[in-house]
Design a protein around this motif. Structure first.
Motif, mmCIF file in Angstrom:
data_model
loop_
_atom_site.group_PDB
_atom_site.id
_atom_site.type_symbol
_atom_site.label_atom_id
_atom_site.label_comp_id
_atom_site.label_asym_id
_atom_site.label_seq_id
_atom_site.Cartn_x
_atom_site.Cartn_y
_atom_site.Cartn_z
ATOM 1 N N LEU A 1 -18.630 -7.400 -59.240
ATOM 2 C CA LEU A 1 -19.107 -7.239 -60.619
ATOM 3 C C LEU A 1 -19.195 -5.755 -60.917
ATOM 4 C CD1 LEU A 1 -20.221 -8.661 -63.151
ATOM 5 C CD2 LEU A 1 -22.482 -8.580 -62.095
ATOM 6 N N ASP A 2 -18.318 -5.269 -61.786
ATOM 7 C CA ASP A 2 -18.217 -3.838 -62.085
ATOM 8 C C ASP A 2 -18.903 -3.520 -63.405
ATOM 9 O OD1 ASP A 2 -17.548 -1.212 -62.507
ATOM 10 O OD2 ASP A 2 -15.400 -1.456 -62.185
ATOM 11 N N LEU A 3 -20.052 -2.850 -63.328
ATOM 12 C CA LEU A 3 -20.816 -2.455 -64.523
ATOM 13 C C LEU A 3 -20.918 -0.947 -64.629
ATOM 14 C CD1 LEU A 3 -23.762 -5.034 -64.254
ATOM 15 C CD2 LEU A 3 -21.569 -5.291 -65.419
ATOM 16 N N THR A 4 -19.963 -0.225 -64.057
ATOM 17 C CA THR A 4 -20.057 1.230 -63.995
ATOM 18 C C THR A 4 -19.736 1.914 -65.316
ATOM 19 O OG1 THR A 4 -17.767 1.324 -63.193
ATOM 20 C CG2 THR A 4 -19.525 1.290 -61.541
ATOM 21 N N ARG A 5 -19.026 1.225 -66.209
ATOM 22 C CA ARG A 5 -18.636 1.864 -67.467
ATOM 23 C C ARG A 5 -19.617 1.541 -68.589
ATOM 24 N NH1 ARG A 5 -12.577 -0.294 -67.240
ATOM 25 N NH2 ARG A 5 -13.713 -1.959 -66.182
ATOM 26 N N ARG A 6 -19.557 2.306 -69.661
ATOM 27 C CA ARG A 6 -20.505 2.160 -70.762
ATOM 28 C C ARG A 6 -20.126 1.038 -71.717
ATOM 29 N NH1 ARG A 6 -24.194 6.123 -71.589
ATOM 30 N NH2 ARG A 6 -24.415 5.504 -73.760
ATOM 31 N N GLY B 1 -27.421 4.481 -67.467
ATOM 32 C CA GLY B 1 -26.077 4.088 -67.886
ATOM 33 C C GLY B 1 -25.788 2.617 -67.697
ATOM 34 N N LEU B 2 -26.764 1.854 -67.165
ATOM 35 C CA LEU B 2 -26.568 0.425 -66.932
ATOM 36 C C LEU B 2 -26.668 -0.344 -68.241
ATOM 37 C CD1 LEU B 2 -26.290 -2.062 -65.090
ATOM 38 C CD2 LEU B 2 -28.777 -1.992 -64.778
ATOM 39 N N LEU B 3 -25.539 -0.882 -68.706
ATOM 40 C CA LEU B 3 -25.495 -1.650 -69.956
ATOM 41 C C LEU B 3 -26.403 -1.003 -70.996
ATOM 42 C CD1 LEU B 3 -25.683 -5.233 -68.384
ATOM 43 C CD2 LEU B 3 -23.654 -4.036 -69.182
ATOM 44 N N PRO B 4 -26.101 0.226 -71.419
ATOM 45 C CA PRO B 4 -27.034 1.020 -72.237
ATOM 46 C C PRO B 4 -27.409 0.388 -73.565
ATOM 47 C CG PRO B 4 -24.837 2.015 -72.201
ATOM 48 C CD PRO B 4 -24.845 0.949 -71.153
ATOM 49 N N HIS B 5 -26.574 -0.492 -74.110
ATOM 50 C CA HIS B 5 -26.895 -1.100 -75.397
ATOM 51 C C HIS B 5 -27.686 -2.400 -75.255
ATOM 52 C CE1 HIS B 5 -24.533 1.890 -77.333
ATOM 53 N NE2 HIS B 5 -23.403 1.492 -76.789
ATOM 54 N N SER B 6 -27.908 -2.835 -74.028
ATOM 55 C CA SER B 6 -28.621 -4.091 -73.811
ATOM 56 C C SER B 6 -30.103 -3.949 -74.144
ATOM 57 C CB SER B 6 -28.477 -4.533 -72.351
ATOM 58 O OG SER B 6 -29.320 -5.637 -72.081
ATOM 59 N N THR B 7 -30.647 -4.968 -74.802
ATOM 60 C CA THR B 7 -32.077 -5.004 -75.113
ATOM 61 C C THR B 7 -32.823 -5.949 -74.175
ATOM 62 O OG1 THR B 7 -31.717 -6.744 -76.770
ATOM 63 C CG2 THR B 7 -31.686 -4.450 -77.545
ATOM 64 N N ASP C 1 -21.580 -19.227 -50.231
ATOM 65 C CA ASP C 1 -20.415 -18.889 -49.410
ATOM 66 C C ASP C 1 -19.650 -17.672 -49.921
ATOM 67 O OD1 ASP C 1 -20.918 -21.029 -47.759
ATOM 68 O OD2 ASP C 1 -19.740 -22.419 -48.980
ATOM 69 N N ALA C 2 -19.958 -17.224 -51.132
ATOM 70 C CA ALA C 2 -19.220 -16.093 -51.706
ATOM 71 C C ALA C 2 -19.941 -14.783 -51.416
ATOM 72 C CB ALA C 2 -19.067 -16.274 -53.209
ATOM 73 N N GLU C 3 -19.160 -13.746 -51.139
ATOM 74 C CA GLU C 3 -19.702 -12.391 -50.997
ATOM 75 C C GLU C 3 -19.727 -11.745 -52.377
ATOM 76 O OE1 GLU C 3 -18.374 -8.043 -49.192
ATOM 77 O OE2 GLU C 3 -17.289 -9.862 -48.606
ATOM 78 N N VAL C 4 -20.878 -11.214 -52.764
ATOM 79 C CA VAL C 4 -21.032 -10.626 -54.094
ATOM 80 C C VAL C 4 -21.346 -9.147 -53.971
ATOM 81 C CG1 VAL C 4 -22.301 -10.703 -56.272
ATOM 82 C CG2 VAL C 4 -21.881 -12.820 -55.009
ATOM 83 N N GLU C 5 -20.565 -8.325 -54.664
ATOM 84 C CA GLU C 5 -20.802 -6.874 -54.686
ATOM 85 C C GLU C 5 -21.054 -6.446 -56.125
ATOM 86 O OE1 GLU C 5 -18.706 -2.616 -53.412
ATOM 87 O OE2 GLU C 5 -17.675 -4.519 -53.059
ATOM 88 N N LEU C 6 -22.140 -5.736 -56.354
ATOM 89 C CA LEU C 6 -22.512 -5.260 -57.688
ATOM 90 C C LEU C 6 -22.309 -3.750 -57.747
ATOM 91 C CD1 LEU C 6 -23.812 -5.663 -60.485
ATOM 92 C CD2 LEU C 6 -26.051 -5.480 -59.383
ATOM 93 N N LEU C 7 -21.414 -3.306 -58.631
ATOM 94 C CA LEU C 7 -21.148 -1.884 -58.808
ATOM 95 C C LEU C 7 -21.909 -1.383 -60.027
ATOM 96 C CD1 LEU C 7 -17.279 -1.822 -58.177
ATOM 97 C CD2 LEU C 7 -19.135 -1.572 -56.524
ATOM 98 N N LEU C 8 -22.824 -0.414 -59.815
ATOM 99 C CA LEU C 8 -23.680 0.106 -60.870
ATOM 100 C C LEU C 8 -23.322 1.556 -61.190
ATOM 101 C CD1 LEU C 8 -27.112 -1.262 -59.554
ATOM 102 C CD2 LEU C 8 -25.702 -2.218 -61.380
ATOM 103 N N PRO C 9 -23.619 2.021 -62.421
ATOM 104 C CA PRO C 9 -23.366 3.416 -62.762
ATOM 105 C C PRO C 9 -24.236 4.352 -61.924
ATOM 106 C CG PRO C 9 -24.608 2.329 -64.499
ATOM 107 C CD PRO C 9 -24.193 1.258 -63.552
#
Length: 429
Positions: free
Chosen positions: A311-316, A409-415, A396-404
């Motif tokens: 899960l790539d959330l590094t961008r704005r 900078g994490l989902l900056p418009h999210s409320t 059973d799934a490997e989950v990787e979370l990519l953060l800024p």
């Protein structure tokens, strides 16, 4: 004292000058961190907060470079909005011109692609930089009738000093988002703007209704395209045994055989012919067919064992989920809401109930119907990789979370309250 949306609209309709004066005092006090005479509307206050976080200058604003004429032409030709321009013009332009207003249509990034209407008002708009090719996203110019509806995904009217930048305080702007009915993706915003004296409380409903009419026309176009694909698919499907489906380029099903009918099959963004793994169907032989794909599914079920989810959330502005398995790798771009939900599930691997997700995303445990609807849409492209009761990624799934790199900078418009805590560092990543 709170100035409700109804109060503000009524005040503006009765005494535009007085309403503008009150809002000017509210804006000045709030931006100075002082006590305000009346509270701004919630949608405006939150927009101001986002603009401050984005570094927009409230006193001088900001003008980004205009797109070249060639780039504007390219975006116009590739935009789905070009198909509904006749509707927008028919429903908005004649009345807008008579009322000394202008109509503008922007893409999902906030770039103005079309602008028409009253010539005197167009000239005044030029002085503000409200011209074709300009960037009117909220993070560039602050609260306005183009950028703010794109963020909150609903119609918004911005009157006088509700605009974040002082230079726009003599305008009233009303915008509504237009979404692609095929996948809910934001296509752009239609906006009607003019000088303060053109303000009218009915404009919000008017522009919102026209945006919905434009979406209905896009839905009609899509239905017609599926009918054409269904006619082409009839012969090849009749010759096949086993499970098979014919879908358009976006995964919408035109026809199926040997399997329960599903409205839509989740496809990776760049699907190619060959042996592929799809969340809902498992391993499939993928073949091009007319303006879509023929999917011939094997009897092998879709398995999560050995699957890696990134899960790539590094961008704005742009976020994605990528899935790698034994057979195939694919990537899916996420809407802002789905990025919020999957981020929280990646952080809470034990899972969250619908009520818990509602509290973390909306600050309201009662919004479970909305959460379940959105999670149903997420499962269309993640399929068996997501469990429910509670909602969570499968074990059973490997989950990787990519953060800024920077928390803000994490989902900056999210409320979402939970993500706001993460941005300020008060929540554990």
């Amino acid at each position: 004292m709170v100035l409700s949306p109804t109060d503000a609209a009524q005040l503006a309709a009765v005494d535009t000058a007085r309403a503008a004066r009150v809002l000017r005092e509210v804006r000045s006090a709030r931006l100075a961190g002082q006590r305000v005479p009346v509270a701004p509307r919630e949608v405006i206050e939150r927009s101001w907060e986002r603009a401050l976080r984005s570094g927009v200058d409230p006193e001088h604003g900001h003008r980004s470079g205009l797109l070249s004429a060639e780039e504007v032409r390219r975006r116009r030709e590739s935009s789905e909005l070009r198909h509904v321009l006749p509707v927008l013009r028919e429903e908005l332009l004649a009345a807008a011109d008579a009322a000394h207003l202008i109509m503008a249509v922007a893409d999902a990034e906030g770039r103005l692609l079309w602008r028409e209407g009253s010539p005197p008002v167009l000239r005044r708009a030029d002085a503000l930089g409200f011209e074709v090719g300009a960037d009117w996203s909220e993070e560039v110019v602050g609260t306005n009738g183009v950028g703010t509806p794109a963020v909150v995904r609903r119609p918004v009217q911005v009157f006088a000093s509700e605009h974040f930048a002082r230079s726009q305080a003599s305008w009233t702007c009303t915008g509504a988002p237009i979404s692609d009915p095929r996948d809910g993706r934001l296509l752009g915003v239609v906006d009607v703007s003019g000088p303060l004296e053109t303000a009218h409380p009915a404009t919000l409903a008017w522009v919102g209704s026209v945006a919905k009419l434009a979406e209905a026309r896009l839905r009609e176009r899509h239905t017609a395209s599926l009918e054409r694909l269904r006619a082409v698919a009839a012969v090849p499907l009749a010759r096949l045994e086993g499970r098979a489906a014919v879908v358009d380029r976006d995964g919408w099903t035109a026809a199926a055989t040997g399997m329960p009918y599903v409205t839509r099959v989740a496809l990776p963004k760049s699907l190619e012919a060959g042996r592929r793994w799809l969340p809902q169907l498992g391993v499939c032989a993928v073949e091009p067919l007319a303006e879509g794909w023929l999917l011939r599914a094997s009897e092998r079920p879709a398995a999560a064992d050995g699957t890696r989810i990134v899960l790539d959330l590094t961008r704005r502005r742009s976020w994605s989920v990528a899935v790698s398995g034994a057979v195939d790798t694919w990537r899916h771009e996420l809407s802002p809401r789905h990025a919020e939900l999957l981020c929280l599930l990646a952080l809470r691997r034990d899972g969250l109930s619908a009520a818990e997700l509602a509290a973390e995303v909306f600050g309201d445990v009662g919004r479970t119907v909305t959460v379940r609807a959105e999670m149903s849409r997420v499962r269309r492209y993640l399929g068996g990789l997501l469990d429910h009761r509670p909602y969570r990624f499968c074990e059973d799934a490997e989950v990787e979370l990519l953060l800024p790199a920077a928390p803000d900078g994490l989902l900056p418009h999210s409320t979402a309250p939970a993500l706001a805590e993460l941005r300020t560092g008060s929540g554990a990543p």
